[in-house]
Write a protein that holds these residues in place. Sequence first.
Motif, PDB file in Angstrom:
ATOM      1  N   ARG A 274      20.565  27.887  20.314  1.00 12.77           N
ATOM      2  CA  ARG A 274      21.768  27.944  21.160  1.00 12.77           C
ATOM      3  C   ARG A 274      22.852  27.089  20.484  1.00 12.77           C
ATOM      4  N   LEU A 275      23.920  27.741  20.078  1.00 10.00           N
ATOM      5  CA  LEU A 275      24.972  27.092  19.311  1.00 10.00           C
ATOM      6  C   LEU A 275      26.250  27.017  20.131  1.00 10.00           C
ATOM      7  N   HIS A 276      27.030  26.002  19.883  1.00  4.94           N
ATOM      8  CA  HIS A 276      28.197  25.686  20.722  1.00  4.94           C
ATOM      9  C   HIS A 276      29.501  25.843  19.954  1.00  4.94           C
ATOM     10  N   PHE A 277      30.547  26.246  20.675  1.00  3.40           N
ATOM     11  CA  PHE A 277      31.883  26.199  20.093  1.00  3.40           C
ATOM     12  C   PHE A 277      32.909  25.872  21.165  1.00  3.40           C
ATOM     13  N   ARG A 278      33.993  25.286  20.724  1.00  2.00           N
ATOM     14  CA  ARG A 278      35.158  25.069  21.576  1.00  2.00           C
ATOM     15  C   ARG A 278      36.104  26.253  21.410  1.00  2.00           C
ATOM     16  N   ASP A 279      36.574  26.750  22.535  1.00  3.55           N
ATOM     17  CA  ASP A 279      37.510  27.870  22.518  1.00  3.55           C
ATOM     18  C   ASP A 279      38.831  27.402  23.129  1.00  3.55           C
ATOM     19  N   TYR A 280      39.836  27.212  22.267  1.00  2.13           N
ATOM     20  CA  TYR A 280      41.168  26.828  22.710  1.00  2.13           C
ATOM     21  C   TYR A 280      41.993  28.103  22.900  1.00  2.13           C
ATOM     22  N   ALA A 281      42.552  28.284  24.071  1.00  5.56           N
ATOM     23  CA  ALA A 281      43.293  29.505  24.373  1.00  5.56           C
ATOM     24  C   ALA A 281      44.597  29.566  23.582  1.00  5.56           C
ATOM     25  N   GLY A 282      45.006  30.786  23.272  1.00  2.00           N
ATOM     26  CA  GLY A 282      46.255  31.004  22.555  1.00  2.00           C
ATOM     27  C   GLY A 282      46.752  32.417  22.761  1.00  2.00           C
ATOM     28  N   ARG A 283      47.803  32.761  22.072  1.00  2.97           N
ATOM     29  CA  ARG A 283      48.428  34.076  22.230  1.00  2.97           C
ATOM     30  C   ARG A 283      47.494  35.196  21.774  1.00  2.97           C
ATOM     31  N   ASP A 284      47.511  36.292  22.509  1.00  2.00           N
ATOM     32  CA  ASP A 284      46.658  37.432  22.198  1.00  2.00           C
ATOM     33  C   ASP A 284      47.212  38.297  21.070  1.00  2.00           C
ATOM     34  N   ASP A 285      48.498  38.140  20.758  1.00  6.50           N
ATOM     35  CA  ASP A 285      49.116  38.996  19.741  1.00  6.50           C
ATOM     36  C   ASP A 285      49.037  38.395  18.348  1.00  6.50           C
ATOM     37  N   ARG A 286      48.235  37.337  18.194  1.00  8.46           N
ATOM     38  CA  ARG A 286      48.041  36.712  16.893  1.00  8.46           C
ATOM     39  C   ARG A 286      46.542  36.614  16.604  1.00  8.46           C
ATOM     40  N   PRO A 287      46.139  36.698  15.339  1.00  9.26           N
ATOM     41  CA  PRO A 287      44.715  36.526  15.040  1.00  9.26           C
ATOM     42  C   PRO A 287      44.269  35.105  15.369  1.00  9.26           C
ATOM     43  N   PRO A 288      43.077  34.942  15.912  1.00 10.06           N
ATOM     44  CA  PRO A 288      42.583  33.596  16.194  1.00 10.06           C
ATOM     45  C   PRO A 288      42.289  32.836  14.903  1.00 10.06           C
TER      46      PRO A 288
END
Length: 286
Positions: free
Chosen positions: A16-30
């Motif tokens: 089980r691996l963890h990551f932080r997901d910071y929200a941002g604009r949907d019209d740009r690649p993450p």
Amino acid sequence: MASWTDKYWWSKDALRLHFRDYAGRDDRPPILCLPGLTRNARDFEPVADRLAGEWRLICPDLRGRGESAYAKDSMTYAPLVYLQDIEALIAELGLTRLILFGTSLGGILTMLMGATGAERIAGALLNDIGPQLEPAGLARIRTYVGKQSNWPTWGHAARAIAVNNRHVHPDYELAEWIAMAKRLCRLTRAGRIMFDYDMKIAEPFRLPGGEAGVDLWPAFDTLKNAPMTVVRGELSDILSDSGAIKMTMRRGDIDYVTVPRTGHVPTLGEPASVAAVDRLLARAIA
């Protein structure tokens, strides 16, 4: 400090691996942020604090680091296995286009990812790493990786880390060392401060070729169509100036930036790094 959501995914060998997901604009690649050998998702806090909201940032803890599970087999602490883990994360999230920020080991993974699908990479930042690794720097890392210490307070931890890393950040004050300690270490239930990684990650790294395991120049070449930035600490003993110049000669459109009075590795929060990141992001969405 930017807010994030803690999320998890599973490796092929059921970690089980963890990551932080910071929200941002949907019209740009993450932006997928890949940390160094003994680092974790917190290592990209300076980047996320500045970019989150405008950009989605995905910051994983590699196996054996941070909130990710420790591996039962220490020989899986190897770049090609980390690559499999990251590919599983990309598949889990359904990412078809992304920007890669790779610090040290994370930069090795960035290059390797080109071989598994360069067309999806909208831009790549290699932070103090390249296909040519300096033996002196690797030897220095082998002297400390996998050696656990513990301290009673963050101040004690910061001072100990400063003693071993003064050559990396010669201008840091105590507050900056404490901030670094909080990115590198964790507070245990016993009230002690310890490095936040499985000490067994050192076992494969100490083997011949353990730092990468493959010739990285062909992997580097697979990224030829993606905008690329190379950030190097002026005092780095892992990526030499001559090694970075060799990269720029291999492809002439690299944005090569040197961070003054900094060793391995820059935080990407320095003025020169910030400007370089912004230029890369502009190129990635042009």
